[in-house]
Design an enzyme around this catalytic site. Structure first.
Site, mmCIF file in Angstrom:
data_model
loop_
_atom_site.group_PDB
_atom_site.id
_atom_site.type_symbol
_atom_site.label_atom_id
_atom_site.label_comp_id
_atom_site.label_asym_id
_atom_site.label_seq_id
_atom_site.Cartn_x
_atom_site.Cartn_y
_atom_site.Cartn_z
ATOM 1 N N ILE A 11 36.738 46.635 32.800
ATOM 2 C CA ILE A 11 37.926 46.606 31.774
ATOM 3 C C ILE A 11 37.960 45.247 30.879
ATOM 4 O O ILE A 11 38.195 45.138 29.682
ATOM 5 C CB ILE A 11 39.116 47.156 32.450
ATOM 6 C CG1 ILE A 11 39.993 47.677 31.381
ATOM 7 C CG2 ILE A 11 39.900 46.127 33.218
ATOM 8 C CD1 ILE A 11 41.081 48.422 31.808
ATOM 9 N N ASN A 24 51.356 43.749 39.775
ATOM 10 C CA ASN A 24 52.707 43.939 41.038
ATOM 11 C C ASN A 24 53.917 43.748 40.214
ATOM 12 O O ASN A 24 53.885 43.417 39.122
ATOM 13 C CB ASN A 24 52.358 42.958 42.085
ATOM 14 C CG ASN A 24 52.072 41.598 41.541
ATOM 15 O OD1 ASN A 24 52.924 41.180 40.971
ATOM 16 N ND2 ASN A 24 50.896 40.982 42.111
ATOM 17 N N ASP A 34 43.706 43.218 38.523
ATOM 18 C CA ASP A 34 44.774 42.012 37.968
ATOM 19 C C ASP A 34 43.891 40.898 37.936
ATOM 20 O O ASP A 34 43.988 39.854 37.215
ATOM 21 C CB ASP A 34 45.905 42.262 39.007
ATOM 22 C CG ASP A 34 47.129 41.431 38.654
ATOM 23 O OD1 ASP A 34 47.124 40.877 37.671
ATOM 24 O OD2 ASP A 34 48.070 41.575 39.443
ATOM 25 N N VAL A 120 44.158 48.803 45.999
ATOM 26 C CA VAL A 120 45.066 48.211 47.124
ATOM 27 C C VAL A 120 46.309 49.053 47.421
ATOM 28 O O VAL A 120 46.659 49.184 48.538
ATOM 29 C CB VAL A 120 45.382 46.720 46.602
ATOM 30 C CG1 VAL A 120 46.537 46.191 47.566
ATOM 31 C CG2 VAL A 120 44.342 45.808 46.488
HETATM 32 N N1 AR6 Z 1 37.735 47.014 35.539
HETATM 33 C C1 AR6 Z 1 38.163 48.123 36.047
HETATM 34 N N2 AR6 Z 1 38.512 48.521 37.036
HETATM 35 C C2 AR6 Z 1 38.485 47.555 38.177
HETATM 36 C C3 AR6 Z 1 38.097 46.268 37.775
HETATM 37 C C4 AR6 Z 1 37.625 45.863 36.543
HETATM 38 N N3 AR6 Z 1 37.281 44.637 36.584
HETATM 39 N N4 AR6 Z 1 38.311 45.647 39.161
HETATM 40 C C5 AR6 Z 1 38.899 46.617 40.020
HETATM 41 N N5 AR6 Z 1 39.252 47.673 39.333
HETATM 42 P P1 AR6 Z 1 43.441 47.656 42.300
HETATM 43 P P2 AR6 Z 1 46.024 48.749 42.397
HETATM 44 C C6 AR6 Z 1 39.481 48.943 39.963
HETATM 45 O O1 AR6 Z 1 43.441 47.437 43.668
HETATM 46 O O2 AR6 Z 1 45.789 49.786 43.760
HETATM 47 C C7 AR6 Z 1 46.688 43.750 42.935
HETATM 48 O O3 AR6 Z 1 46.554 42.568 44.033
HETATM 49 C C8 AR6 Z 1 39.601 49.142 41.183
HETATM 50 O O4 AR6 Z 1 38.028 49.582 41.997
HETATM 51 O O5 AR6 Z 1 43.087 46.658 41.411
HETATM 52 O O6 AR6 Z 1 47.105 49.497 41.314
HETATM 53 C C9 AR6 Z 1 47.732 43.570 42.260
HETATM 54 O O7 AR6 Z 1 48.499 42.301 41.791
HETATM 55 C C10 AR6 Z 1 40.323 50.403 41.417
HETATM 56 O O8 AR6 Z 1 39.692 51.666 41.111
HETATM 57 O O9 AR6 Z 1 45.114 48.067 41.778
HETATM 58 C C11 AR6 Z 1 48.708 44.664 42.735
HETATM 59 O O10 AR6 Z 1 49.454 43.741 44.027
HETATM 60 C C12 AR6 Z 1 41.334 50.362 40.562
HETATM 61 O O11 AR6 Z 1 40.860 49.155 39.789
HETATM 62 C C13 AR6 Z 1 47.785 45.392 43.365
HETATM 63 O O12 AR6 Z 1 46.602 44.861 43.686
HETATM 64 C C14 AR6 Z 1 42.891 49.657 40.876
HETATM 65 O O13 AR6 Z 1 42.753 48.786 42.131
HETATM 66 C C15 AR6 Z 1 47.706 46.742 42.670
HETATM 67 O O14 AR6 Z 1 47.003 47.716 43.200
#
Ligand code: AR6
Length: 164
Positions: A11, A24, A34, A120
């Site tokens: 993204i 978060n 993030d 996460v």
């Molecule tokens: N582009 C698109 N999607 C991505 C990318 C990217 N560059 N990197 C990861 N994903 P997560 P959550 C995907 O864990 O579950 C953070 O520490 C990933 O594979 O990023 O909402 C925040 O600070 C997954 O499919 O978000 C919060 O504490 C999706 O993005 C917490 O994580 C969401 O995974 C939020 O957790």
């Protein structure tokens, strides 16, 4: 009605008006998407986030996009999955809805979402994807929205939800 396209990719590389961040509630940055957004946008993003004094789960707040090829970043903390009985579906729906509202308020025409809460925060993909697809499609503004799935499993879940 918003137009929804499901793609696989990173993204942070997209040229769209608004990029949504899976944040978060402290808006303090973190891992996953993030972390990737903060690295790509640069250190000014943390300063801008700090000034917002956090954001409740399901709501959405805006910052500039700094070094990203976008106009704004919309930060929305998704629900942490606790089994489904703590209002998770409504909170997840509110994340998509409030992010779309922020996009319209900021005159954005193109918006990119990551798969909120399914990393996460452990929200089951097969339950999160239909909520995202339905909320975006039912949004009553002519926005072009992309769901940007990082991996194939996520991509397949959103494609399945879009065809159901
Ligand atoms: N582009 C698109 N999607 C991505 C990318 C990217 N560059 N990197 C990861 N994903 P997560 P959550 C995907 O864990 O579950 C953070 O520490 C990933 O594979 O990023 O909402 C925040 O600070 C997954 O499919 O978000 C919060 O504490 C999706 O993005 C917490 O994580 C969401 O995974 C939020 O957790």
């Amino acid at each position: 009605m918003a137009n929804l396209k499901i793609v696989q990719g990173d993204i942070t590389k997209l040229k769209v008006d608004a990029i949504v961040n899976a944040a978060n509630t402290a808006l303090s940055g973190g891992g996953g998407v993030d972390g990737a957004i903060h690295r790509a946008a640069g250190p000014q993003l943390s300063e801008a986030c700090l000034k917002l004094n956090g954001c409740p789960t399901g709501e959405a707040k805006v910052t500039p996009a700094f070094n990203l090829d976008a106009k704004i970043i919309i930060h929305t903390p998704g629900p942490i999955w606790h089994g489904g009985n703590r209002n998770e579906p409504t909170l997840l729906k509110n994340c998509y809805l409030n992010s779309l509202k922020r996009a319209v308020e900021n005159n954005c025409k193109t918006v990119a979402f990551p798969s909120l809460s399914t990393g996460v925060y452990d929200y089951p993909l097969d339950q999160a994807a239909p909520i995202a697809v339905k909320t975006i499609r039912e949004f009553d503004h002519p926005l072009d929205v992309q769901m940007v799935c990082f991996d194939e499993k996520t991509y397949n879940a959103y494609i399945a939800a879009s065809k159901a």
